[in-house]
Design a protein around this motif. Structure first.
Motif, PDB file in Angstrom:
ATOM      1  N   TYR A 174       0.812  -1.216   0.000  1.00  0.00           N
ATOM      2  CA  TYR A 174       0.000   0.000   0.000  1.00  0.00           C
ATOM      3  C   TYR A 174       0.845   1.264   0.000  1.00  0.00           C
ATOM      4  N   TRP A 225      -5.623   6.446   2.814  1.00  0.00           N
ATOM      5  CA  TRP A 225      -5.185   5.438   1.864  1.00  0.00           C
ATOM      6  C   TRP A 225      -5.117   6.052   0.473  1.00  0.00           C
ATOM      7  N   SER A 252      -3.422   0.471  -3.486  1.00  0.00           N
ATOM      8  CA  SER A 252      -3.088  -0.877  -3.035  1.00  0.00           C
ATOM      9  C   SER A 252      -2.658  -1.737  -4.212  1.00  0.00           C
TER      10      SER A 252
END
Length: 122
Positions: free
Chosen positions: A35, A47, A50
């Protein structure tokens, strides 16, 4: 666990590009999920992207079409190619990975790099 080392950050003008790298011994071969995250000053870590063991990739809407995550397994390196950068991309960027332990993917043991600064000026 040997901590991975990030590189490639720095300062760039809006519209420019940077490529972040993250490497450590056995980093990609021993990881089931990899990630990139980022944290802007005064904000929560978010985030970014990924990459899974079958090379499936996903992206946050804010970077989709501009950022590309990739791996070089022989070099045990994870990359984040960032293009068309915007001032709002300014943040500390972190790579992270979930290790295989006895054949199981351990999301609960996710480990993090030390972070690298990316600054985009308008």
């Amino acid at each position: 666990q040997v901590q991975q080392v990030e590189s490639g950050g720095g300062s760039v003008q809006a519209g420019g590009s940077l490529r972040l790298s993250c490497t450590a011994p056995r980093f990609t071969s021993a990881s089931c999920g990899m990630y990139w995250y980022r944290q802007a000053a005064g904000k929560q870590r978010e985030w970014v992207s990924s990459s899974t063991t079958n090379d499936s990739t996903t992206y946050a809407d804010s970077v989709k079409g501009r950022f590309t995550i990739s791996k070089d397994n022989p070099q045990n390196t994870l990359y984040l190619q960032m293009s068309r950068l915007k001032p709002e991309d300014t943040a500390m960027y972190y790579c992270a990975a979930d290790p295989y332990v006895q054949g199981h993917c351990r999301v609960d043991l996710r480990y993090w790099g030390q972070g690298i600064q990316v600054t985009v000026s308008s």
